[in-house]
Design a protein around this motif. Structure first.
Motif, PDB file in Angstrom:
ATOM      1  N   VAL B  29       0.853  -1.191   0.000  1.00  0.00           N
ATOM      2  CA  VAL B  29       0.000   0.000   0.000  1.00  0.00           C
ATOM      3  C   VAL B  29       0.889   1.243   0.000  1.00  0.00           C
ATOM      4  O   VAL B  29       2.045   1.184   0.402  1.00  0.00           O
ATOM      5  N   HIS B  30       0.308   2.340  -0.450  1.00  0.00           N
ATOM      6  CA  HIS B  30       0.970   3.630  -0.301  1.00  0.00           C
ATOM      7  C   HIS B  30       0.389   4.305   0.940  1.00  0.00           C
ATOM      8  O   HIS B  30      -0.818   4.231   1.173  1.00  0.00           O
ATOM      9  N   GLU B  35       1.000   4.740  10.844  1.00  0.00           N
ATOM     10  CA  GLU B  35      -0.381   4.551  11.289  1.00  0.00           C
ATOM     11  C   GLU B  35      -1.333   4.439  10.092  1.00  0.00           C
ATOM     12  O   GLU B  35      -2.199   3.572  10.044  1.00  0.00           O
ATOM     13  N   MET B  36      -1.154   5.331   9.101  1.00  0.00           N
ATOM     14  CA  MET B  36      -1.997   5.273   7.912  1.00  0.00           C
ATOM     15  C   MET B  36      -1.701   4.022   7.097  1.00  0.00           C
ATOM     16  O   MET B  36      -2.604   3.462   6.473  1.00  0.00           O
ATOM     17  N   LEU B  38      -0.944   1.152   8.280  1.00  0.00           N
ATOM     18  CA  LEU B  38      -1.659   0.066   8.956  1.00  0.00           C
ATOM     19  C   LEU B  38      -3.149   0.106   8.611  1.00  0.00           C
ATOM     20  O   LEU B  38      -3.764  -0.917   8.304  1.00  0.00           O
ATOM     21  N   GLN B  39      -3.726   1.321   8.645  1.00  0.00           N
ATOM     22  CA  GLN B  39      -5.145   1.456   8.321  1.00  0.00           C
ATOM     23  C   GLN B  39      -5.422   1.084   6.869  1.00  0.00           C
ATOM     24  O   GLN B  39      -6.386   0.382   6.576  1.00  0.00           O
ATOM     25  N   ASN B  40      -4.550   1.562   5.976  1.00  0.00           N
ATOM     26  CA  ASN B  40      -4.760   1.236   4.562  1.00  0.00           C
ATOM     27  C   ASN B  40      -4.645  -0.263   4.323  1.00  0.00           C
ATOM     28  O   ASN B  40      -5.409  -0.836   3.553  1.00  0.00           O
ATOM     29  N   ARG B  42      -5.291  -2.581   6.459  1.00  0.00           N
ATOM     30  CA  ARG B  42      -6.514  -3.177   7.000  1.00  0.00           C
ATOM     31  C   ARG B  42      -7.660  -3.042   5.987  1.00  0.00           C
ATOM     32  O   ARG B  42      -8.406  -3.973   5.727  1.00  0.00           O
ATOM     33  N   ASP B  43      -7.781  -1.841   5.413  1.00  0.00           N
ATOM     34  CA  ASP B  43      -8.890  -1.594   4.494  1.00  0.00           C
ATOM     35  C   ASP B  43      -8.755  -2.358   3.187  1.00  0.00           C
ATOM     36  O   ASP B  43      -9.735  -2.830   2.623  1.00  0.00           O
ATOM     37  N   VAL B  44      -7.520  -2.466   2.701  1.00  0.00           N
ATOM     38  CA  VAL B  44      -7.343  -3.066   1.382  1.00  0.00           C
ATOM     39  C   VAL B  44      -7.249  -4.592   1.453  1.00  0.00           C
ATOM     40  O   VAL B  44      -7.775  -5.285   0.599  1.00  0.00           O
TER      41      VAL B  44
END
Lengths: 252, 97
Positions: B29-30, B35-36, B38-40, B42-44
């Motif tokens: 992910v980019h 923190e972002m 990790l969130q990305n 999780r989302d992807v």
């Protein structure tokens, strides 16, 4: 108004909030600023529409007139929708999308936490499911508020504009009417005044950390509890309900 | 002239599907920060309950072997079949080996 009617209207209000915001976010599907955020926003839209479905199903049961979740979503007119004006506001730039989301996520987070104590078993179950999703939504929008607010000069300016512009829609989140009065007495619905205190403290904290100036409370928009909406809801419903209106009872 | 890369840094995503199992590479992910990232991730990559835990690592921090080294690195193992534990007689009754 008896408890049954109040509960029906209450479920509609909660469901409409989720459906309309979910629809707004779904407009960003394939239009997100970056691929990862596109998927994140779409995930959140799906969570919200999922919550809306459960609430419509329950509303239909409570009403007991043979209507289905689809009837409630697709066959009510604008004036019969009770979603907040905030939820129907256009996506704007990404700062507007995030500010709108953040205000609603903070509300939903404390709201569903309180709803876990509801004496209505079904709402309690719904809250237990929703709180997990909403906790993540709040984390997502909070992280963005911090990064946009405390980011570049441009992102800060855009977020400040978004927060200032949407602030007048936040008062309505906490409005209560006869529906709330009846359900609070029965121990079914939370008192939104309590949520308001928590909402204000959380929003102030995050905005301060993000270096965004919290707007002064001024005149607040109102109307949705009575089915009065901004001009945007009509367009949303026209698009959302088109198929069922043009081809009533069409099936997959 | 090479086009300047103005995207956020690239992160490699590793997902553990169940407690106790090794983390497997899921993709990348980019993201502007950890923190972002990790969130990305999780989302992807965990939308369909793929995981219970996520690692993200800046792609720059991964040291990879060079394809040119393939012969020297890996071919010598090819004729050493005795390194595979296939020459032992399985004791009777041992089922989960």
């Amino acid at each position: 108004m008896d408890t049954k009617e109040a509960l029906f209207k209450y479920c509609l209000r909660l469901a409409d909030n989720n459906l309309v915001l979910g629809h707004r976010l779904s407009e960003l599907c394939s239009n997100g600023p970056i691929l990862e955020e596109d998927i994140a926003t779409t995930n959140i839209a799906l969570d919200l529409i999922g919550q809306a479905r459960h609430l419509y199903q329950y509303a239909a049961e409570v009403e007991g007139k043979g209507r289905t979740e689809d009837d409630l979503a697709y066959k009510r007119a604008e004036r019969e929708f009770y979603n907040t004006l905030l939820s129907e506001q256009p996506n704007g730039d990404f700062a507007v999308t995030i500010a709108r989301q953040f205000f609603i996520d903070v509300f939903d987070y404390y709201f569903y936490k309180e709803l876990l104590n509801s004496k209505d078993e079904r709402l309690k179950e719904l809250a237990a499911r929703a709180i997990k999703e909403v906790t993540y939504h709040l984390r997502h929008s909070t992280q963005w508020i911090l990064r946009l607010g405390d980011g570049t000069e441009e992102s800060h300016k855009r977020l400040q504009t978004a927060v200032d512009g949407l602030w007048m829609y936040t008062g309505e989140l906490f409005e209560m009417n006869e529906v709330d009065e009846i359900l609070i007495k029965e121990g079914i619905a939370p008192n939104l005044n309590d949520i308001k205190t928590k909402w204000e403290s959380k929003v102030s904290e995050v905005l301060a950390e993000s270096t965004i100036t919290k707007p002064e409370d001024g005149w607040m928009q109102t109307g949705s509890r009575k089915g009065m909406h901004s001009e945007h809801l009509g367009y949303i419903l026209a698009e959302m309900q088109y198929l069922q209106r043009a081809y009533p009872d069409a099936q997959w | 002239m090479s086009k300047q890369d103005n995207q956020w840094p690239l992160w490699e995503v590793f997902i553990q599907s169940k407690t106790g199992l090794p983390y497997k590479h899921a993709g990348s992910v980019h993201a502007p920060d950890k923190e972002m990232a990790l969130q990305n991730a999780r989302d992807v990559y965990t939308r369909r309950s793929e995981g219970t835990s996520i690692w993200v690592v800046l792609s720059d921090n991964i040291v990879a072997s060079n394809p040119d080294d393939q012969e020297a690195f890996f071919d010598p193992a090819n004729d050493k079949v005795y390194r595979h534990p296939t020459f032992y007689v399985m004791p009777e009754g041992a089922k989960h080996i």
